[in-house]
Design a protein around this motif. Sequence first.
Motif, mmCIF file in Angstrom:
data_model
loop_
_atom_site.group_PDB
_atom_site.id
_atom_site.type_symbol
_atom_site.label_atom_id
_atom_site.label_comp_id
_atom_site.label_asym_id
_atom_site.label_seq_id
_atom_site.Cartn_x
_atom_site.Cartn_y
_atom_site.Cartn_z
ATOM 1 N N ALA A 145 -37.515 20.672 35.338
ATOM 2 C CA ALA A 145 -38.933 20.989 35.819
ATOM 3 C C ALA A 145 -39.173 20.339 36.621
ATOM 4 N N LEU A 146 -39.440 19.133 36.075
ATOM 5 C CA LEU A 146 -40.388 18.018 36.858
ATOM 6 C C LEU A 146 -39.535 17.263 38.079
ATOM 7 N N ASN A 147 -38.176 17.665 38.494
ATOM 8 C CA ASN A 147 -37.283 17.080 39.183
ATOM 9 C C ASN A 147 -37.124 15.539 38.932
ATOM 10 N N THR A 174 -49.055 15.820 30.838
ATOM 11 C CA THR A 174 -49.329 17.256 30.772
ATOM 12 C C THR A 174 -48.707 17.968 31.529
ATOM 13 N N SER A 175 -48.035 17.434 32.327
ATOM 14 C CA SER A 175 -46.822 18.442 33.597
ATOM 15 C C SER A 175 -46.347 19.895 33.140
ATOM 16 N N PRO A 176 -45.917 19.614 31.503
ATOM 17 C CA PRO A 176 -45.101 20.675 31.587
ATOM 18 C C PRO A 176 -46.620 22.265 31.339
ATOM 19 N N VAL A 177 -48.058 21.804 31.561
ATOM 20 C CA VAL A 177 -48.268 22.966 30.812
ATOM 21 C C VAL A 177 -48.754 23.237 32.941
ATOM 22 N N GLN A 178 -48.687 22.904 33.384
ATOM 23 C CA GLN A 178 -48.947 23.152 35.286
ATOM 24 C C GLN A 178 -47.115 23.741 35.443
ATOM 25 N N ILE A 179 -46.108 23.636 34.496
ATOM 26 C CA ILE A 179 -45.318 24.016 34.659
ATOM 27 C C ILE A 179 -45.241 25.381 34.339
ATOM 28 N N THR A 181 -48.071 27.355 33.739
ATOM 29 C CA THR A 181 -48.721 27.908 34.909
ATOM 30 C C THR A 181 -48.737 28.280 36.187
ATOM 31 N N MET A 182 -47.316 27.779 36.598
ATOM 32 C CA MET A 182 -47.086 28.240 37.906
ATOM 33 C C MET A 182 -46.072 29.439 37.571
ATOM 34 N N ILE A 183 -45.060 29.620 36.251
ATOM 35 C CA ILE A 183 -44.055 29.864 36.747
ATOM 36 C C ILE A 183 -45.066 31.522 35.553
ATOM 37 N N HIS A 251 -44.473 6.695 44.061
ATOM 38 C CA HIS A 251 -43.360 6.697 43.752
ATOM 39 C C HIS A 251 -43.059 8.029 42.738
ATOM 40 N N PHE A 252 -43.434 9.366 42.421
ATOM 41 C CA PHE A 252 -43.596 10.225 41.350
ATOM 42 C C PHE A 252 -41.795 11.306 41.333
ATOM 43 N N PRO A 253 -41.147 11.412 40.833
ATOM 44 C CA PRO A 253 -40.114 12.833 40.763
ATOM 45 C C PRO A 253 -40.374 13.892 41.858
ATOM 46 N N GLY A 285 -52.377 9.124 40.227
ATOM 47 C CA GLY A 285 -52.004 9.283 40.300
ATOM 48 C C GLY A 285 -51.871 10.809 40.983
ATOM 49 N N CYS A 286 -51.307 10.993 42.429
ATOM 50 C CA CYS A 286 -50.865 12.294 42.704
ATOM 51 C C CYS A 286 -50.538 12.619 43.999
ATOM 52 N N GLY A 287 -50.284 13.442 44.668
ATOM 53 C CA GLY A 287 -49.753 13.982 45.480
ATOM 54 C C GLY A 287 -48.894 15.652 45.707
ATOM 55 N N MET A 288 -48.047 15.507 46.751
ATOM 56 C CA MET A 288 -47.964 17.019 46.951
ATOM 57 C C MET A 288 -46.656 16.981 45.805
ATOM 58 N N VAL A 289 -47.018 18.811 45.517
ATOM 59 C CA VAL A 289 -46.015 19.553 44.458
ATOM 60 C C VAL A 289 -44.642 19.113 45.270
ATOM 61 N N HIS A 290 -43.138 18.660 45.022
ATOM 62 C CA HIS A 290 -41.826 18.867 45.334
ATOM 63 C C HIS A 290 -41.601 20.079 45.294
ATOM 64 N N PHE A 307 -51.028 20.436 45.425
ATOM 65 C CA PHE A 307 -51.458 19.154 45.339
ATOM 66 C C PHE A 307 -51.618 19.097 43.698
ATOM 67 N N ALA A 308 -50.859 18.439 42.811
ATOM 68 C CA ALA A 308 -51.118 18.011 42.703
ATOM 69 C C ALA A 308 -51.668 16.279 41.481
ATOM 70 N N PHE A 309 -52.495 15.899 40.148
ATOM 71 C CA PHE A 309 -52.470 14.735 40.021
ATOM 72 C C PHE A 309 -53.197 14.098 39.224
ATOM 73 N N GLY A 310 -52.786 13.043 38.527
ATOM 74 C CA GLY A 310 -52.764 12.707 37.077
ATOM 75 C C GLY A 310 -53.881 11.525 36.701
ATOM 76 N N MET A 311 -54.305 11.736 34.814
ATOM 77 C CA MET A 311 -55.498 10.221 34.737
ATOM 78 C C MET A 311 -55.097 10.464 33.621
ATOM 79 N N GLY A 312 -55.144 8.623 33.211
ATOM 80 C CA GLY A 312 -55.588 8.459 31.857
ATOM 81 C C GLY A 312 -57.095 8.349 31.192
ATOM 82 N N VAL A 313 -57.446 9.323 30.760
ATOM 83 C CA VAL A 313 -58.559 9.476 30.196
ATOM 84 C C VAL A 313 -58.507 8.611 29.074
HETATM 85 C C1 2NL Z 1 -50.111 8.880 36.130
HETATM 86 C C2 2NL Z 1 -49.607 9.894 37.165
HETATM 87 C C3 2NL Z 1 -49.412 12.366 38.352
HETATM 88 C C4 2NL Z 1 -48.958 14.741 38.251
HETATM 89 C C5 2NL Z 1 -49.407 13.402 38.109
HETATM 90 C C6 2NL Z 1 -47.443 16.852 38.525
HETATM 91 C C7 2NL Z 1 -47.677 18.488 38.076
HETATM 92 C C8 2NL Z 1 -47.077 19.221 38.623
HETATM 93 C C9 2NL Z 1 -46.106 18.756 39.701
HETATM 94 C C10 2NL Z 1 -46.356 18.497 40.358
HETATM 95 CL CL1 2NL Z 1 -46.589 20.482 37.320
HETATM 96 N N1 2NL Z 1 -47.385 16.973 39.680
HETATM 97 N N2 2NL Z 1 -48.398 15.952 37.858
HETATM 98 C C11 2NL Z 1 -48.596 14.806 39.751
HETATM 99 C C12 2NL Z 1 -48.645 12.805 40.199
HETATM 100 C C13 2NL Z 1 -49.357 12.143 39.270
HETATM 101 O O1 2NL Z 1 -50.258 11.689 37.214
HETATM 102 O O2 2NL Z 1 -50.332 8.297 36.898
HETATM 103 N N3 2NL Z 1 -50.526 9.846 35.593
HETATM 104 C C14 2NL Z 1 -51.680 8.851 34.674
#
Ligand code: 2NL
Length: 355
Positions: A145-147, A174-179, A181-183, A251-253, A285-290, A307-313
Amino acid sequence: MSDLPADLEAVRTRVLAEISAASDVAALDDIRVAALGKKGEVSLMMRGLGKMSPDEKKIMGPALNGLKADLNAAVDARKTDLENAALDAALASETMDMTLPVGKPNGTLHPVSQVMEEMAAIFSDMGFSVAEGPDIEDDFHNFTALNFPPGHPARDMHDTFFLEDGEKVLRTHTSPVQIRTMINQKPPIRIIAPGRTYRSDSDQTHTPMFHQVEGLVIDKGIHMGHLKGVLMDFVSAFFETDVDVQFRPHHFPFTEPSAEMDVRYERDGAAIKIGQGEKWMEILGCGMVHPNVLRACGLDPDEYQGFAFGMGVDRLAMLKYGMPDLRDMFASDTRWLSHYGFDPLVQANLATGLS
Ligand code: 2NL
């Protein structure tokens, strides 16, 4: 009761007096049994009804029933009074002084938990809610689902732990949590997804289990400006100082376009100061949802963007609180925990300061 025969009236007066004089529940029950029990005074008189003439019965039947009901009611009322009095006495003798200081708590809040609480406080203030999901995931929610196309090298780059069934995985982000949620939810969506993540990678800067906070916003007309505003506000709130940032293409998928955000920093002896300085450090990391991700979740990319983003706690906790080695984080050394841990009774909140 004026039509009560005289001897019944006497029983009534005497037993009522006994009931109101009963000093505890046990004494009250003795009185009840003596009057209303199987062989009690009133019960025996009721048994005597059978030998009476019809005229006597007409008077004594209702009179005895009335007496029985009155005595039962008096017993119940007295019982309630005695129980309340017993409770009041217990409350008075077993007081607890809630104003006493608790002293030093035995445990501390782990810096990772503290930082997660701080992040939740910052994003809550911006209208995000916290979403959670399972650590054990399937291929669809973690990758497809995350392409991530089947056989795509990005899947290998995630150093995935597979379960023995060959189907399930430990989530690599943790992206599957967002997947999920969107579903399951209709936009607008504003969530963060904090939690444990797993990759088969272990060295000075990687542990096989680590923590991520990801964020997701889905609505109509969302653009990069919203993304930049939220993340710039976040880092300044998190580091509790003005922070200069830059966004670099990446780049992220699962996002298009994608970027990494860097913050300015400088060294101050052994310490690292985030906010200003000559050097740049990547922190998320971040970006506009594909569009493919939106479609996989049943959303029309022409109607909704996000948009989405992710970071290491763990790394952000090290940076903010000056811990030198990532591997100490999960060694459960009580000296390390009491040195870097936080008071569990102080909650991270924006009103009184985060840390
Ligand atoms: C990183 C980069 C990222 C996301 C996470 C995301 C989730 C959904 C859709 C699209 Cl469901 N994107 N998450 C997007 C960009 C970056 O994390 O370096 N994380 C440690």
